[in-house]
Design a protein around this motif. Sequence first.
Motif, PDB file in Angstrom:
ATOM      1  N   ALA A 120       0.953  -1.217  -0.115  1.00 21.59           N
ATOM      2  CA  ALA A 120       0.023  -0.413   0.014  1.00 21.59           C
ATOM      3  C   ALA A 120       0.581   1.577   0.197  1.00 21.59           C
ATOM      4  O   ALA A 120       1.950   1.347   0.356  1.00 21.59           O
ATOM      5  CB  ALA A 120      -1.049  -0.269   1.295  1.00 21.59           C
TER       6      ALA A 120
ATOM      7  N   VAL B 165      -0.874   7.844  -6.932  1.00 24.35           N
ATOM      8  CA  VAL B 165      -2.364   7.178  -7.299  1.00 24.35           C
ATOM      9  C   VAL B 165      -2.152   6.621  -5.381  1.00 24.35           C
ATOM     10  O   VAL B 165      -1.385   6.330  -5.026  1.00 24.35           O
ATOM     11  CB  VAL B 165      -2.253   5.913  -7.665  1.00 24.35           C
TER      12      VAL B 165
ATOM     13  N   GLU C 254      -3.295   4.322  -2.051  1.00 22.26           N
ATOM     14  CA  GLU C 254      -3.648   3.271  -1.885  1.00 22.26           C
ATOM     15  C   GLU C 254      -4.074   2.068  -1.005  1.00 22.26           C
ATOM     16  O   GLU C 254      -2.925   1.807  -0.891  1.00 22.26           O
ATOM     17  CB  GLU C 254      -4.492   2.258  -3.307  1.00 22.26           C
ATOM     18  N   ASN C 255      -5.189   0.795  -1.153  1.00 17.65           N
ATOM     19  CA  ASN C 255      -5.028   0.436   0.176  1.00 17.65           C
ATOM     20  C   ASN C 255      -4.616   0.270   1.295  1.00 17.65           C
ATOM     21  O   ASN C 255      -3.191  -0.216   2.237  1.00 17.65           O
ATOM     22  CB  ASN C 255      -3.961  -0.653  -0.606  1.00 17.65           C
TER      23      ASN C 255
ATOM     24  N   THR D 210      -5.529  10.194  -7.972  1.00 20.55           N
ATOM     25  CA  THR D 210      -6.201   8.673  -7.584  1.00 20.55           C
ATOM     26  C   THR D 210      -6.275   8.285  -6.168  1.00 20.55           C
ATOM     27  O   THR D 210      -5.313   7.745  -5.922  1.00 20.55           O
ATOM     28  CB  THR D 210      -6.348   7.682  -8.555  1.00 20.55           C
ATOM     29  N   ILE D 211      -7.167   8.161  -5.704  1.00 22.74           N
ATOM     30  CA  ILE D 211      -7.300   7.492  -4.809  1.00 22.74           C
ATOM     31  C   ILE D 211      -8.596   6.495  -4.375  1.00 22.74           C
ATOM     32  O   ILE D 211      -9.695   6.672  -4.736  1.00 22.74           O
ATOM     33  CB  ILE D 211      -7.680   8.919  -2.880  1.00 22.74           C
ATOM     34  N   ARG D 212      -8.313   5.191  -3.785  1.00 23.03           N
ATOM     35  CA  ARG D 212      -8.978   3.966  -3.862  1.00 23.03           C
ATOM     36  C   ARG D 212      -8.599   2.935  -2.417  1.00 23.03           C
ATOM     37  O   ARG D 212      -7.205   2.675  -2.584  1.00 23.03           O
ATOM     38  CB  ARG D 212      -9.087   3.687  -5.240  1.00 23.03           C
ATOM     39  N   ASN D 213      -9.794   2.068  -2.249  1.00 20.07           N
ATOM     40  CA  ASN D 213      -9.190   1.026  -1.489  1.00 20.07           C
ATOM     41  C   ASN D 213      -8.898   1.921  -0.735  1.00 20.07           C
ATOM     42  O   ASN D 213      -7.846   1.400   0.139  1.00 20.07           O
ATOM     43  CB  ASN D 213      -8.879   0.158  -2.326  1.00 20.07           C
ATOM     44  N   VAL D 214      -9.289   2.756   0.518  1.00 18.99           N
ATOM     45  CA  VAL D 214      -8.807   3.523   1.503  1.00 18.99           C
ATOM     46  C   VAL D 214      -9.694   3.502   2.513  1.00 18.99           C
ATOM     47  O   VAL D 214     -11.588   4.187   1.724  1.00 18.99           O
ATOM     48  CB  VAL D 214      -8.255   4.440   1.073  1.00 18.99           C
TER      49      VAL D 214
ATOM     50  N   VAL E  82     -14.171   4.302  -1.789  1.00 18.63           N
ATOM     51  CA  VAL E  82     -13.324   4.265  -0.005  1.00 18.63           C
ATOM     52  C   VAL E  82     -14.344   4.290   1.100  1.00 18.63           C
ATOM     53  O   VAL E  82     -15.645   5.434  -0.015  1.00 18.63           O
ATOM     54  CB  VAL E  82     -12.242   5.945  -0.439  1.00 18.63           C
TER      55      VAL E  82
END
Length: 375
Positions: free
Chosen positions: A34, A149, A151-152, A167-171, A200
Amino acid sequence: MNRNPSTKAAVVIALFTLAAVSGCGSHAASPESAGVLPSQTSGAGTATPSGPATSAASGTTGASSSAPATSGSSGTSARTGATPSKSAGVKASSKAPAASSSATSSSNSAGSLKPPSGSWPSAANTGVTPGAHLVSKKGEINVNTDGAVVENIDLVGDIRVEANNVTIRNVRITNPRGGDRADWGILQWVGYHGLTVQNVEIIGASDTEMRDGIMDPGGVVNVRNCNIHGISKHGIDTTQGVIADNYIHDPNWFTAADGELDSIRISGSPDAGTSLLIQHNTLVDVNTVNGAISMFETDGGQPTRVTIDGNYFATWGFSIYAGGASAPTSYIVVKNNVFARKYKDGYMPVTEFNTHATGNAWSANTFEDGKTASV
């Protein structure tokens, strides 16, 4: 965490290299799985529509139309005088929750209402992707690399973006408990654009305020498949981009927040060549008699080029505050929405909608029983 947005980040996250990890649940990843990574495509998450948006299916911010553009440069914010910790306006209908005497907050579960069964966004299909491997972190992440990016991560803190096309994802973001209020979970600062927030979860604590889930005094922002709850002011605050397939629900009431509660707040006009599409979201507030979507004039800019299409509303108060029955709003299109009959006495799906303004339209909106929901 009552932070001045001009203050530099308290914690800067290091860059990590992604590694494939399998066979473990959330929080089980190694630190290498991450972090913040440079994007392979610098243009991700940007678009510059010139009129009311009509569809989120393509992943752009909207389709062009004949609506006039406002002044200002495309993709950046003209609202340089705005201060994220400062209110953009308070609607007259804001009231304290009808069933809470707490001077701090109401429980996040008080009055909670699940969305109807079917394809509506809910806790089951929004937020962090099932099986994602999250690394625990604390503090503020300051992103200042274009195309990065994030993430995680399971973060107790916040993310401040001072770069383009991030990009902000799976947070998962939770505000710290027991300290000063948090003014935002995610901030895209003035002068930056193209932020994408996807899958998110943003969680406001019941004993410590998180005022805005996602605050955007900058340019275009795209928010998709997010689960935002426990916020004390605005789930999402922006004027331009795409807000689609999100579950924004169950705010926390804090007296200090002045009853200024909205799932989505629109303050002023979008930048030239941009618009705002709000499509297929579930917006629930049966804790307070406040709005799900509210629009206000700000710094001389009137709400314009906003499309509200195919959303599910369940609110005690007005579902939509549309800027003023005689205000010079324009191209506010509200269509295909479904409203639950949860209103307290005197409230209804919409108030202050200028039916005579250029481009404004209200059509094919219904209650859950299929009966027409009129202006």
